[in-house]
Design a protein around this motif. Structure first.
Motif, PDB file in Angstrom:
ATOM      1  N   GLU A   9       0.882  -1.069  -0.065  1.00  0.00           N
ATOM      2  CA  GLU A   9       0.022  -0.103  -0.224  1.00  0.00           C
ATOM      3  C   GLU A   9       0.817   1.447   0.291  1.00  0.00           C
ATOM      4  OE1 GLU A   9      -3.233   2.464   2.225  1.00  0.00           O
ATOM      5  OE2 GLU A   9      -2.457   0.674   3.164  1.00  0.00           O
ATOM      6  N   LYS A  11       0.443   4.481   0.611  1.00  0.00           N
ATOM      7  CA  LYS A  11       0.649   5.587   1.504  1.00  0.00           C
ATOM      8  C   LYS A  11       1.463   5.085   2.867  1.00  0.00           C
ATOM      9  CE  LYS A  11      -3.970   6.270   1.063  1.00  0.00           C
ATOM     10  NZ  LYS A  11      -5.274   6.628   1.239  1.00  0.00           N
ATOM     11  N   THR A  12       0.976   3.819   3.271  1.00  0.00           N
ATOM     12  CA  THR A  12       1.513   3.147   4.387  1.00  0.00           C
ATOM     13  C   THR A  12       3.204   3.116   4.122  1.00  0.00           C
ATOM     14  OG1 THR A  12      -0.283   2.017   4.891  1.00  0.00           O
ATOM     15  CG2 THR A  12       1.585   1.382   6.019  1.00  0.00           C
ATOM     16  N   TYR A  15       4.649   6.429   4.138  1.00  0.00           N
ATOM     17  CA  TYR A  15       4.850   6.907   5.655  1.00  0.00           C
ATOM     18  C   TYR A  15       6.048   6.356   6.427  1.00  0.00           C
ATOM     19  CZ  TYR A  15       2.663   7.742  10.066  1.00  0.00           C
ATOM     20  OH  TYR A  15       2.174   8.112  11.442  1.00  0.00           O
ATOM     21  N   LEU A  16       5.973   4.958   6.352  1.00  0.00           N
ATOM     22  CA  LEU A  16       7.012   4.624   7.066  1.00  0.00           C
ATOM     23  C   LEU A  16       8.435   4.670   6.637  1.00  0.00           C
ATOM     24  CD1 LEU A  16       5.635   0.788   7.272  1.00  0.00           C
ATOM     25  CD2 LEU A  16       5.506   2.473   9.076  1.00  0.00           C
ATOM     26  N   LYS A 101      -2.154  -3.145  12.592  1.00  0.00           N
ATOM     27  CA  LYS A 101      -2.541  -1.757  11.811  1.00  0.00           C
ATOM     28  C   LYS A 101      -3.917  -1.420  12.363  1.00  0.00           C
ATOM     29  CE  LYS A 101      -1.116  -3.018   7.504  1.00  0.00           C
ATOM     30  NZ  LYS A 101      -0.639  -2.933   6.212  1.00  0.00           N
ATOM     31  N   PRO A 102      -4.219  -0.202  12.395  1.00  0.00           N
ATOM     32  CA  PRO A 102      -3.340   1.075  12.388  1.00  0.00           C
ATOM     33  C   PRO A 102      -2.658   1.242  13.519  1.00  0.00           C
ATOM     34  CG  PRO A 102      -5.601   1.702  12.658  1.00  0.00           C
ATOM     35  CD  PRO A 102      -5.807   0.235  12.600  1.00  0.00           C
ATOM     36  N   PHE A 103      -1.426   1.649  13.573  1.00  0.00           N
ATOM     37  CA  PHE A 103      -0.794   1.829  14.811  1.00  0.00           C
ATOM     38  C   PHE A 103      -0.002   3.206  14.738  1.00  0.00           C
ATOM     39  CE2 PHE A 103       1.722  -0.218  11.206  1.00  0.00           C
ATOM     40  CZ  PHE A 103       2.631   0.710  11.020  1.00  0.00           C
TER      41      PHE A 103
END
Lengths: 223, 223
Positions: A9, A11-12, A15-16, A101-103
């Motif tokens: 994914e 976005k995830t 972000y990470l 998730k979500p975290f």
DNA sequence: ATGCAGCCATGAAAATCCTCATCGTCGAAG
DNA sequence: CTTCGACGATGAGGATTTTCATGGCTGCAT
């Protein structure tokens, strides 16, 4: 420290990667299991963050392949929901920690740091006192063999007590650890939380493990 | 950056001093109003953290004395409870921000950084759009002059919208800002939170200010 | 020994937040 | 124009956490 992120994914993943980079790590991102496996086999990473749900080759398969090839780097699993089977399956296949998730990103960062510090966990992390046991990874507590369900705050509180067994924990300390709060005596959240924890952990059992020290705080120990 | 802490309660004071030191500031601690006033007058500090409740000379008196002497450093007030009068009094006397105890340390740190960056606030910080207003300091919202009570999450969400008015906010962005969460589409907390906020801020009023952009996120603007 | 004050325990109510199931609506495709 | 599917809205239920009021206990002072 080099970290490999395997996450489809967008976005995830972004972000990470960004978050970890800002925290001072070198983070590479690949978006499918096959690339993940290849990169992981290269041996240049110190840690692997692995999403379970991947198109094609899924997280489990990637992990299995890596372990089969003798790669021993610590692996942090990301699971979509808090499915106990998923966790257990991941841990059995040789994951070292998992995150649902979500975290919160701070949570991920904490786990990443722990894993990098201690390397691969050979033993599941267990805390115990008398017949009370806490499996930190599986987030499961038992007393006298009986399963005990804990909420997030209860778990945090119990974990703190068990890590510091025998030590007197001042309220201000507890507040700072469990609530991230600067304690100022205008609330009794702590007493109430202790009450709830006692109800689950001590009320129906002997010996009592949580003790009050008037004017000082609380201790967990066998008396 | 040098910070002076005036706090009589030992635990709180030590906690603050240590935390600020670890965050890279130079922090000095005094335990009563008189010392606080003298140190504050010395002019060597960039910021003052001032407890309201002090034995002898209280926080207000210290602040008044400093302002009377022309000291212009930013002052962050610590108040014991969320008493509106206390806040207002502090702000009138020239405090620049306040924090209600107990508070999260991260919250304090954020405010300290803001104050150091922008210096003394000449104006109370207000955000507005159409007839919706938000007084960030007093944590109060009004629409069409009517007072609106907001919960913590609602406030955080509304503040985010107002600071970014006209911008499209993706769910993932909102999640990271308001929930400190890595967004993963297995929950609809955001929709629910938006719903609650709309109920308070938009339902009974015209024009509507929160708009949905299918597939993209939300915007706050006058349409 | 008795009373008092501070500290803590406790139950209940309230507030807040999250989950879940269902329904409505928008927009693209035919 | 109609249909379909995805996305979002919504209400209700539930879980968790916090607040509040009350009452009990402990240790010290009288």
């Amino acid at each position: 420290m080099k970290i490999l992120i395997v996450e489809d994914e967008a976005k995830t993943g972004d972000y990470l990667k960004q978050g970890l980079s800002e925290a001072g790590f070198t983070a590479d991102l690949v978006r499918n299991g096959l690339d993940g496996m290849h990169e992981g086999l290269s041996g240049e990473f110190d840690l692997l963050i692995l999403d379970v749900n991947l198109p094609g080759l899924d997280g489990w398969q990637v992990l299995k392949a890596l372990r089969a090839a003798g790669r021993d780097l610590p692996v942090l699993f990301l699971t979509a929901r808090d499915q106990v089977e998923d966790r257990v399956k991941g841990l059995e296949l040789g994951a070292d920690d998992y995150l649902v998730k979500p975290f919160a990103f701070s949570e991920l960062l904490a786990r990443v740091r722990t894993l990098l510090r201690r390397g691969r966990a050979k033993e599941p992390e267990r805390l115990a006192l008398a017949d009370l046991e806490l499996d930190v990874l599986k987030r499961r507590a038992t007393r006298a063999g009986q399963r005990i369900d804990l909420t997030a705050k209860e778990f945090a509180l119990l974990e703190l007590f068990l890590r510091r067994q025998g030590e007197v924990l001042a309220r201000s300390f507890i507040a700072s650890q469990v609530w991230d709060m600067n304690f100022d005596s205008d609330t009794n959240v702590i007493e109430v939380a202790i009450r709830r924890l006692r109800a689950k952990v001590d009320d129906d059992f002997t010996p009592k493990l949580i003790h009050t020290l008037r004017g000082m705080g609380y201790v967990m120990e066998i008396r």
